[in-house]
Design a protein around this motif. Structure first.
Motif, short mmCIF file in Angstrom:
data_model
loop_
_atom_site.label_atom_id
_atom_site.label_comp_id
_atom_site.label_asym_id
_atom_site.label_seq_id
_atom_site.Cartn_x
_atom_site.Cartn_y
_atom_site.Cartn_z
N PHE A 71 22.48 0.14 -1.23
CA PHE A 71 21.52 1.22 -1.02
C PHE A 71 20.42 0.80 -0.08
CE2 PHE A 71 19.68 -1.22 -4.44
CZ PHE A 71 18.31 -1.17 -4.23
N ALA A 72 19.93 1.78 0.68
CA ALA A 72 18.80 1.56 1.59
C ALA A 72 17.59 2.24 0.99
CB ALA A 72 19.11 2.13 2.97
N GLY A 73 16.61 1.44 0.58
CA GLY A 73 15.41 1.98 -0.05
C GLY A 73 14.49 0.86 -0.44
N GLY A 74 13.61 1.13 -1.39
CA GLY A 74 12.68 0.14 -1.88
C GLY A 74 12.76 0.02 -3.39
N ASP A 75 11.68 -0.48 -4.00
CA ASP A 75 11.69 -0.68 -5.45
C ASP A 75 11.89 0.62 -6.22
OD1 ASP A 75 11.31 -3.47 -5.55
OD2 ASP A 75 9.18 -3.24 -5.17
N GLY A 76 11.29 1.72 -5.74
CA GLY A 76 11.46 3.00 -6.42
C GLY A 76 12.90 3.46 -6.41
N THR A 77 13.59 3.29 -5.28
CA THR A 77 15.00 3.65 -5.20
C THR A 77 15.83 2.78 -6.14
OG1 THR A 77 14.63 4.14 -2.85
CG2 THR A 77 16.91 4.04 -3.61
N ALA A 78 15.51 1.48 -6.21
CA ALA A 78 16.23 0.58 -7.11
C ALA A 78 16.07 1.04 -8.56
CB ALA A 78 15.72 -0.84 -6.94
N ARG A 79 14.86 1.44 -8.94
CA ARG A 79 14.63 1.91 -10.30
C ARG A 79 15.44 3.17 -10.60
NH1 ARG A 79 8.36 2.70 -10.87
NH2 ARG A 79 9.09 3.76 -12.77
N MET A 136 9.14 -3.79 -2.03
CA MET A 136 10.35 -4.53 -2.36
C MET A 136 10.06 -5.84 -3.06
SD MET A 136 12.45 -3.47 1.09
CE MET A 136 10.95 -3.65 2.07
N HIS A 137 9.46 -5.73 -4.26
CA HIS A 137 9.19 -6.90 -5.09
C HIS A 137 10.44 -7.38 -5.82
CE1 HIS A 137 5.08 -6.36 -4.17
NE2 HIS A 137 4.77 -5.48 -5.09
N SER A 138 11.44 -6.52 -5.98
CA SER A 138 12.61 -6.84 -6.80
C SER A 138 13.52 -7.87 -6.14
CB SER A 138 13.42 -5.57 -7.08
OG SER A 138 12.62 -4.59 -7.70
N GLY A 139 14.31 -8.55 -6.98
CA GLY A 139 15.24 -9.56 -6.48
C GLY A 139 16.59 -9.03 -6.08
N ASN A 172 14.03 -13.54 -3.41
CA ASN A 172 13.63 -13.75 -4.80
C ASN A 172 12.70 -12.62 -5.25
OD1 ASN A 172 14.95 -16.30 -5.04
ND2 ASN A 172 13.29 -17.23 -3.87
N PRO A 173 12.57 -12.41 -6.54
CA PRO A 173 11.55 -11.46 -7.01
C PRO A 173 10.16 -11.97 -6.63
CG PRO A 173 13.10 -12.02 -8.77
CD PRO A 173 13.35 -12.98 -7.66
N LYS A 174 9.22 -11.06 -6.49
CA LYS A 174 7.86 -11.46 -6.18
C LYS A 174 7.28 -12.27 -7.34
CE LYS A 174 3.28 -9.82 -4.88
NZ LYS A 174 2.61 -10.83 -5.73
N ALA A 175 6.58 -13.34 -6.99
CA ALA A 175 5.92 -14.17 -7.99
C ALA A 175 4.42 -13.92 -7.94
CB ALA A 175 6.21 -15.65 -7.74
N GLY A 215 4.17 -14.23 -2.61
CA GLY A 215 4.57 -15.28 -3.54
C GLY A 215 6.00 -15.15 -4.01
N GLY A 216 6.73 -16.26 -4.01
CA GLY A 216 8.11 -16.27 -4.47
C GLY A 216 9.11 -15.82 -3.43
N GLN A 217 8.66 -14.99 -2.46
CA GLN A 217 9.57 -14.42 -1.47
C GLN A 217 9.43 -15.04 -0.09
OE1 GLN A 217 8.71 -10.19 -1.74
NE2 GLN A 217 10.28 -9.93 -3.31
N GLY A 218 8.21 -15.42 0.27
CA GLY A 218 7.99 -16.07 1.55
C GLY A 218 7.82 -15.14 2.74
N PHE A 219 7.74 -13.82 2.49
CA PHE A 219 7.57 -12.89 3.61
C PHE A 219 6.13 -12.90 4.12
CE2 PHE A 219 11.56 -11.22 2.10
CZ PHE A 219 12.17 -10.79 3.26
N VAL A 220 5.99 -12.85 5.45
CA VAL A 220 4.67 -12.71 6.06
C VAL A 220 4.54 -11.40 6.82
CG1 VAL A 220 4.07 -15.15 6.18
CG2 VAL A 220 5.45 -14.15 8.00
N LEU A 221 5.63 -10.86 7.31
CA LEU A 221 5.64 -9.55 7.97
C LEU A 221 6.84 -8.75 7.47
CD1 LEU A 221 4.80 -10.37 11.72
CD2 LEU A 221 3.46 -8.88 10.20
N GLY A 222 6.63 -7.47 7.18
CA GLY A 222 7.72 -6.60 6.78
C GLY A 222 7.78 -6.27 5.31
N ARG A 223 6.82 -6.76 4.52
CA ARG A 223 6.77 -6.43 3.11
C ARG A 223 5.33 -6.04 2.76
NH1 ARG A 223 11.35 -6.77 4.12
NH2 ARG A 223 13.07 -7.71 2.93
N GLY A 224 5.09 -4.74 2.61
CA GLY A 224 3.77 -4.27 2.22
C GLY A 224 2.75 -4.23 3.34
N ASN A 225 3.12 -4.66 4.55
CA ASN A 225 2.18 -4.61 5.67
C ASN A 225 2.82 -4.00 6.92
OD1 ASN A 225 3.87 -6.71 6.49
ND2 ASN A 225 2.32 -8.30 6.30
#
Length: 360
Positions: free
Chosen positions: A103-111, A132-135, A197-200, A284-294
């Motif tokens: 699936f193409a989406g984010g955490d809400g779509t996963a839920r 996209m905090h989910s693993g 990984n899931p967000k820490a 945290g836990g994921q290592g993203f600097v661009l493309g997650r929440g910004n």
């Protein structure tokens, strides 16, 4: 013969560039259309399917059908508006028919998918949302496609359980950044680091990072516009500059925050013709600097700013907790991500830097 189910949330990710922190509002599609914005989810799904087709010719059941992605078999609703019920209807239509739901989406779509997935079909996410905090998400669309092909081609179809997380709205309203656990889901076993990984939680020692932030503020130039990303570390930096948003992208100049929670277009207007620096932290836990929440700091913003220097501030303990030991960028622009990849120095304390590999 293995079959793949494909679900695309057509409003996924729209809220990112609009500074909405997500795409869950009922009118997000209409608001985006009024601003001339288009969801990147179909394009990211096409990238994943292209990688998938390089090594797998399994039948794809899709709802709705994507153009220019090869042969697919329609299933479920003819049109998706991006509602939770649309997503759930697609999942139910695929029950007993597919070996994996991509699936193409984010955490809400996963839920939403988990809520309707009564038969426990393994799922894998093409990262297309805001947070996209989910693993359950691959680290990029291409990794999602290759991981899907490997899973369907393996007669064992090995899986593991991962956490499905989403932003804790109560914590956000209280001024804290926290991910809430909603459920767990079965996903393809990942032996190659293709999935995030899931967000820490934030593990930065307060005293150490306070000193690092104080030193950074002391070195800020009067003639430079600073674009400040979201997150707890960045909020602490913004507080030293008069205060700013926790989850938004702000700007500062002359030692003060002068714009809060700006969207992509507002940022483009602010950076044009200016000396600019981008300041970010690590998820945290994921290592993203661009493309997650910004996503407000988009490829268009980076180019409008003249591809400015990027400063990353993150505690050594948080960096040590990353597996693999690297940072990740996923702006949606493959060429730009390739240009930005390499080795970046990360500010880990007053006068201290740690060089980290950055991958796309």
């Amino acid at each position: 013969m293995a079959r793949l189910g494909l679900i695309i949330n057509p409003v996924a990710g729209l809220g990112g560039a609009m500074a909405r922190k997500g795409s869950d509002e009922a009118d997000i599609g209409a608001r985006a259309a009024a601003e001339g914005r288009v969801s990147q989810a179909p394009m990211r799904a096409a990238r994943a399917l292209s990688a998938f087709r390089e090594s797998c010719d399994a039948e794809v059941l899709a709802g709705p059908v994507l153009p220019d992605t090869g042969t697919v078999t329609p299933v479920g609703p003819d049109v998706l508006q991006g509602t939770a019920e649309d997503t759930k209807a697609c999942v139910r239509a695929m029950a007993g028919q597919v070996d994996l739901i991509l699936f193409a989406g984010g955490d809400g779509t996963a839920r939403d998918i988990c809520a309707a997935n009564d038969t426990g079909i393994p799922i894998l996410g093409i990262p297309s949302g805001v947070k996209m905090h989910s693993g359950v998400f691959a680290r990029s669309p291409e990794r999602a496609g290759r991981m899907t092909a490997a899973f369907l081609s393996d007669t064992r179809q090995r899986t593991e359980m991962v956490e499905i997380l989403d932003l804790d709205e109560a914590a956000r309203r209280a001024g804290r950044l926290s991910a809430r656990l909603y459920t767990v889901a079965r996903t393809p076993l990942d032996l190659a680091g293709a999935r995030q990984n899931p967000k820490a939680g934030n593990t930065d020692p307060v005293g150490e990072m306070d000193a690092a932030l104080a030193a950074y503020v002391a070195g800020m130039r009067e003639d430079t516009l600073y674009v400040l990303g979201p997150g707890a570390t960045m909020k602490a930096l913004k507080d030293r500059l008069g205060g700013g948003s926790l989850l938004g992208v702000d700007v500062a100049e002359g030692g003060l925050v002068t714009g809060t929670d700006l969207d992509e277009r507002a940022l483009m207007a602010r950076v044009a013709g200016r000396r600019v620096r981008i300041v970010l932290t690590v998820v945290g836990g994921q290592g993203f600097v661009l493309g997650r929440g910004n996503q407000q700091i988009s490829p268009a913003v980076l180019r409008a700013a003249g591809m400015p220097p990027i400063d990353v501030i993150c505690g050594a303990e948080k960096l040590a907790g990353l597996n693999p030991q690297e940072l990740t960028i996923d702006t949606g622009d493959v060429a730009l991500d390739g240009t930005l990849a390499g080795y970046w120095p990360v500010i880990t304390g007053p006068g201290r830097r740690q060089v980290m590999r950055v991958v796309a």
